[in-house]
Design a protein around this motif. Structure first.
Motif, mmCIF file in Angstrom:
data_model
loop_
_atom_site.group_PDB
_atom_site.id
_atom_site.type_symbol
_atom_site.label_atom_id
_atom_site.label_comp_id
_atom_site.label_asym_id
_atom_site.label_seq_id
_atom_site.Cartn_x
_atom_site.Cartn_y
_atom_site.Cartn_z
ATOM 1 N N ASP A 23 85.886 -58.297 62.891
ATOM 2 C CA ASP A 23 86.861 -57.274 62.501
ATOM 3 C C ASP A 23 87.609 -57.617 61.215
ATOM 4 O O ASP A 23 87.930 -56.731 60.435
ATOM 5 C CB ASP A 23 87.880 -57.067 63.642
ATOM 6 C CG ASP A 23 87.193 -56.602 64.924
ATOM 7 O OD1 ASP A 23 86.052 -56.105 64.826
ATOM 8 O OD2 ASP A 23 87.781 -56.753 66.003
ATOM 9 N N ALA A 24 87.910 -58.900 61.012
ATOM 10 C CA ALA A 24 88.762 -59.250 59.854
ATOM 11 C C ALA A 24 87.956 -59.834 58.695
ATOM 12 O O ALA A 24 88.471 -59.934 57.583
ATOM 13 C CB ALA A 24 89.833 -60.257 60.293
ATOM 14 N N HIS A 25 86.705 -60.222 58.938
ATOM 15 C CA HIS A 25 85.938 -60.870 57.860
ATOM 16 C C HIS A 25 84.570 -60.220 57.664
ATOM 17 O O HIS A 25 83.672 -60.852 57.089
ATOM 18 C CB HIS A 25 85.759 -62.362 58.158
ATOM 19 C CG HIS A 25 87.055 -63.120 58.207
ATOM 20 N ND1 HIS A 25 87.671 -63.627 57.074
ATOM 21 C CD2 HIS A 25 87.877 -63.441 59.251
ATOM 22 C CE1 HIS A 25 88.803 -64.239 57.431
ATOM 23 N NE2 HIS A 25 88.957 -64.130 58.738
ATOM 24 N N GLY A 26 84.411 -58.990 58.174
ATOM 25 C CA GLY A 26 83.145 -58.284 57.961
ATOM 26 C C GLY A 26 81.961 -58.995 58.606
ATOM 27 O O GLY A 26 80.820 -58.839 58.157
ATOM 28 N N GLY A 27 82.219 -59.804 59.630
ATOM 29 C CA GLY A 27 81.115 -60.457 60.342
ATOM 30 C C GLY A 27 80.644 -61.750 59.692
ATOM 31 O O GLY A 27 79.664 -62.344 60.138
ATOM 32 N N ARG A 28 81.312 -62.195 58.637
ATOM 33 C CA ARG A 28 80.901 -63.438 57.962
ATOM 34 C C ARG A 28 82.004 -64.480 58.084
ATOM 35 O O ARG A 28 83.174 -64.188 57.793
ATOM 36 C CB ARG A 28 80.614 -63.180 56.482
ATOM 37 C CG ARG A 28 79.457 -62.205 56.283
ATOM 38 C CD ARG A 28 79.427 -61.726 54.843
ATOM 39 N NE ARG A 28 79.005 -62.807 53.959
ATOM 40 C CZ ARG A 28 77.746 -63.051 53.635
ATOM 41 N NH1 ARG A 28 76.793 -62.279 54.138
ATOM 42 N NH2 ARG A 28 77.430 -64.034 52.843
ATOM 43 N N PHE A 29 81.639 -65.673 58.482
ATOM 44 C CA PHE A 29 82.635 -66.740 58.586
ATOM 45 C C PHE A 29 83.153 -67.101 57.200
ATOM 46 O O PHE A 29 82.370 -67.185 56.246
ATOM 47 C CB PHE A 29 82.012 -67.999 59.212
ATOM 48 C CG PHE A 29 81.943 -67.961 60.709
ATOM 49 C CD1 PHE A 29 82.990 -68.459 61.472
ATOM 50 C CD2 PHE A 29 80.838 -67.429 61.355
ATOM 51 C CE1 PHE A 29 82.939 -68.426 62.860
ATOM 52 C CE2 PHE A 29 80.774 -67.387 62.736
ATOM 53 C CZ PHE A 29 81.826 -67.885 63.484
ATOM 54 N N PRO A 30 84.481 -67.332 57.069
ATOM 55 C CA PRO A 30 84.994 -67.843 55.797
ATOM 56 C C PRO A 30 84.337 -69.190 55.488
ATOM 57 O O PRO A 30 83.910 -69.894 56.395
ATOM 58 C CB PRO A 30 86.495 -68.027 56.041
ATOM 59 C CG PRO A 30 86.799 -67.385 57.345
ATOM 60 C CD PRO A 30 85.519 -67.201 58.091
ATOM 61 N N HIS A 31 84.290 -69.546 54.197
ATOM 62 C CA HIS A 31 83.580 -70.772 53.803
ATOM 63 C C HIS A 31 84.462 -72.009 53.784
ATOM 64 O O HIS A 31 83.955 -73.120 53.777
ATOM 65 C CB HIS A 31 82.950 -70.596 52.415
ATOM 66 C CG HIS A 31 81.801 -69.646 52.418
ATOM 67 N ND1 HIS A 31 80.863 -69.594 51.419
ATOM 68 C CD2 HIS A 31 81.432 -68.702 53.325
ATOM 69 C CE1 HIS A 31 79.963 -68.665 51.712
ATOM 70 N NE2 HIS A 31 80.298 -68.098 52.850
ATOM 71 N N ARG A 32 85.763 -71.834 53.699
ATOM 72 C CA ARG A 32 86.634 -72.989 53.531
ATOM 73 C C ARG A 32 87.248 -73.403 54.865
ATOM 74 O O ARG A 32 87.626 -72.552 55.688
ATOM 75 C CB ARG A 32 87.779 -72.669 52.544
ATOM 76 C CG ARG A 32 87.333 -72.104 51.235
ATOM 77 C CD ARG A 32 86.577 -73.102 50.407
ATOM 78 N NE ARG A 32 87.389 -74.281 50.047
ATOM 79 C CZ ARG A 32 86.946 -75.298 49.327
ATOM 80 N NH1 ARG A 32 85.700 -75.309 48.895
ATOM 81 N NH2 ARG A 32 87.735 -76.312 49.041
ATOM 82 N N ALA A 33 87.412 -74.718 55.045
ATOM 83 C CA ALA A 33 87.972 -75.229 56.297
ATOM 84 C C ALA A 33 89.363 -74.652 56.559
ATOM 85 O O ALA A 33 89.699 -74.315 57.703
ATOM 86 C CB ALA A 33 88.026 -76.751 56.256
ATOM 87 N N ALA A 34 90.163 -74.527 55.513
ATOM 88 C CA ALA A 34 91.540 -74.051 55.709
ATOM 89 C C ALA A 34 91.553 -72.634 56.285
ATOM 90 O O ALA A 34 92.393 -72.307 57.139
ATOM 91 C CB ALA A 34 92.294 -74.094 54.382
ATOM 92 N N ALA B 189 82.744 -76.234 57.970
ATOM 93 C CA ALA B 189 82.752 -76.172 56.498
ATOM 94 C C ALA B 189 81.809 -77.226 55.911
ATOM 95 O O ALA B 189 81.131 -76.969 54.914
ATOM 96 C CB ALA B 189 84.178 -76.375 55.985
ATOM 97 N N VAL B 190 81.744 -78.382 56.524
ATOM 98 C CA VAL B 190 80.850 -79.447 56.037
ATOM 99 C C VAL B 190 79.393 -79.047 56.257
ATOM 100 O O VAL B 190 78.590 -79.009 55.323
ATOM 101 C CB VAL B 190 81.143 -80.780 56.767
ATOM 102 C CG1 VAL B 190 80.013 -81.788 56.521
ATOM 103 C CG2 VAL B 190 82.479 -81.351 56.324
ATOM 104 N N PHE B 191 79.054 -78.748 57.517
ATOM 105 C CA PHE B 191 77.635 -78.576 57.848
ATOM 106 C C PHE B 191 77.066 -77.256 57.328
ATOM 107 O O PHE B 191 75.902 -77.188 56.944
ATOM 108 C CB PHE B 191 77.418 -78.682 59.360
ATOM 109 C CG PHE B 191 77.699 -80.071 59.886
ATOM 110 C CD1 PHE B 191 77.105 -81.187 59.304
ATOM 111 C CD2 PHE B 191 78.561 -80.273 60.956
ATOM 112 C CE1 PHE B 191 77.364 -82.467 59.772
ATOM 113 C CE2 PHE B 191 78.819 -81.549 61.438
ATOM 114 C CZ PHE B 191 78.223 -82.651 60.828
ATOM 115 N N ALA B 192 77.885 -76.203 57.320
ATOM 116 C CA ALA B 192 77.354 -74.915 56.870
ATOM 117 C C ALA B 192 77.475 -74.756 55.359
ATOM 118 O O ALA B 192 76.603 -74.165 54.725
ATOM 119 C CB ALA B 192 78.088 -73.771 57.578
#
Ligand code: SF4
Length: 373
Positions: A124-135, A152-155
Motif C-alpha cells: 500500500d505505501a511502497h507500490g509493492g516494492r521493498f525500500p532499498h535502504r536499511a533505515a 539491505a545487505v543481501f538484497a
C-alpha cells in the motif's frame, strides 16, 4: 576535495558511523573483516534457499523466520510459504488466518501477524516494492534494525551492520567489549563498533560470515576457537574467558505457569477455542484452558462420558516455562441435543471441529503434537 575523493581518503578502519573500530588484539578492523570474508567464502554456508536469490521479498521472509529460530527449523516453513505465497502480493492478499495456519509450529506468532501487516504496508505505501535502504526498511512493521540491515545487505548490497544475539557474542568476544549490554549506552557503543568494522568490499560474505560464526563456531558454551578465523585476534580467547562475554547484568528471570488443557471429544470432533488477539498464542486455535487438569476433571465429572489425564507437556516460552496438563474427556457418541447444549454452556466460547480440519488450523505446536498432527 569532492565527496567521492574524501570517502576514498578516509582511514580504512573507519566505519559508516564514523566511530573508529576497536582493534582486536592489534588487528585493524578491516583486516579482521577480511579474515571473516575469506573464511565465509571457504567454510561458510552457501546453499540455503534464501541465499540463492537477491529478491528482497524472499530474503525478508527468511530473516523474519530466522529471528530466534534455527535454520533447520525454518527450512520447511520457508519452502511452504514460498510455495503458497511466491510473491509479496499473494501474502498481502491472504487472510491472516491462513498465514497463521502456515506459521503454526514456528512459534513467536507475533512475527506472523507483523509479517502479514508488513506485506500490506509494502503493497500500500511502497507500490509493492521493498525500500532499498536499511533505515527505510526499519520503519516497516516487524522489521527491527538487524533485520532491516540484513535485507539491505543481501538484497541491495548496502554496507549496514547487523547485531543479533549471535553477532553480539562474536563481536564482544573478539573485541573484548566488556560493557554491560543491559545498558543503552553500551548497546549504542557496540552498534558503533559493528558499523566501524564493516568492510569496504565483500559486505554480503562478511555479514553471512558473522552469522555463520555465531551459529557454528563462536557458540555460547564451549566456543570452537580452534576453528575460528579470528582466533589469533580475539581478546576473549587470548584471555581464556570467552564465556564471560557478552556482559549483561539483567538476565531474564523466567516464570513458571501451569494450565489444564481440555481435549473434549465427541465422535471425530473436538471443542476448540480461538485465543484472544493479545497474549500468549494470540489469535491461534487451541484447547480450552483452566488452571489445572484437576479443575477440568471436577467439571467434567458432571458430564456424561469418561476421561483420563494425559502426560504433562513442558513447554518453554520466552518469559516462562509452561506446564500443560491435558485432560481428555470423551462424550458418548449419542447425546441428546439439550445435554450437549448444557455442556457447551459450561465451556469457553468455541466450536466443534473435526480433528482433520483442526489440524489444518493455526494451532500452537504443543497442541498440534497432542492431537497427533
Ligand atoms: S576465537 Fe573463540 S571466542 Fe573468539 S570469536 Fe572466535 S570462536 Fe569466538
Amino acid at each position: 576535495m569532492s565527496a567521492a575523493r574524501r570517502a576514498a581518503a578516509a582511514p580504512p578502519a573507519a566505519g559508516i558511523s564514523g566511530a573508529p573500530a576497536l582493534a582486536a588484539r592489534d588487528v585493524p578492523g578491516q583486516a579482521l573483516a577480511a579474515r571473516i570474508v575469506a573464511w565465509q567464502r571457504r567454510h561458510g554456508r552457501h546453499d540455503l534457499p534464501w541465499q540463492r536469490t537477491r529478491d528482497p521479498y524472499r530474503i525478508w521472509l527468511s530473516e523474519v523466520m530466522l529471528q530466534q529460530t534455527q535454520v533447520a527449523t525454518v527450512l520447511p516453513y520457508y519452502a511452504r510459504f514460498v510455495a503458497r505465497f511466491p510473491e509479496l502480493h499473494a501474502l498481502a492478499a491472504a487472510p491472516l488466518d491462513e498465514v497463521l495456519a502456515l506459521w503454526s509450529g514456528l512459534g513467536y506468532y507475533r512475527r506472523a501477524r507483523l509479517l502479514h501487516r508488513c506485506a500490506q504496508a509494502v503493497r500500500d505505501a511502497h507500490g509493492g516494492r521493498f525500500p532499498h535502504r536499511a533505515a527505510q526498511l526499519a520503519e516497516l512493521p516487524g522489521i527491527g534494525r538487524t533485520t532491516a540491515a540484513a535485507i539491505a545487505v543481501f538484497a541491495f548490497g548496502e554496507r549496514a551492520a547487523i547485531l543479533d544475539g549471535n553477532v553480539e557474542r562474536v563481536l564482544t568476544r573478539a573485541l573484548g567489549f566488556g560493557a554491560d549490554l543491559a545498558l543503552a549506552p553500551a548497546r549504542r557503543a557496540l552498534w558503533a563498533q559493528a558499523e566501524a568494522l564493516l568492510p569496504q568490499r565483500g559486505i554480503r560474505a562478511y555479514t553471512q560470515g558473522l552469522m555463520d560464526l555465531g551459529a557454528s563456531v563462536c557458540l555460547a558454551r564451549r566456543p570452537r576457537c580452534e576453528a575460528c578465523p579470528i582466533a589469533g585476534a580475539c581478546v576473549a580467547a587470548a584471555q581464556g574467558r570467552a564465556e564471560d562475554f557478552p556482559a549483561k547484568s539483567r538476565r531474564l528471570r523466567r516464570g513458571q505457569r501451569t494450565s489444564g488443557l481440555l481435549w473434549l471429544a465427541q465422535r471425530d470432533a473436538l471443542w476448540l477455542v480461538q485465543r484472544p488477539a493479545v497474549g500468549v498464542w494470540a489469535g491461534l486455535w487451541s484447547l480450552p484452558d483452566a488452571e489445572s487438569a484437576a479443575a477440568w476433571l471436577a467439571r467434567a465429572q458432571a458430564w456424561p462420558g469418561r476421561g483420563a489425564a494425559l502426560p504433562v507437556v513442558e513447554h518453554a516460552l520466552t518469559h516462562f516455562d509452561w506446564r500443560l496438563e491435558p485432560l481428555r474427556w470423551t462424550l458418548p457418541a449419542r447425546l441428546p441435543a439439550a445435554a450437549r447444549r448444557a455442556i457447551e454452556a459450561d465451556l469457553p466460547a468455541g466450536r466443534w471441529v473435526a480433528r482433520d480440519d483442526a489440524l489444518a488450523l493455526a494451532l500452537p505446536a504443543p497442541v498440534r503434537r497432542l492431537l497427533g498432527g
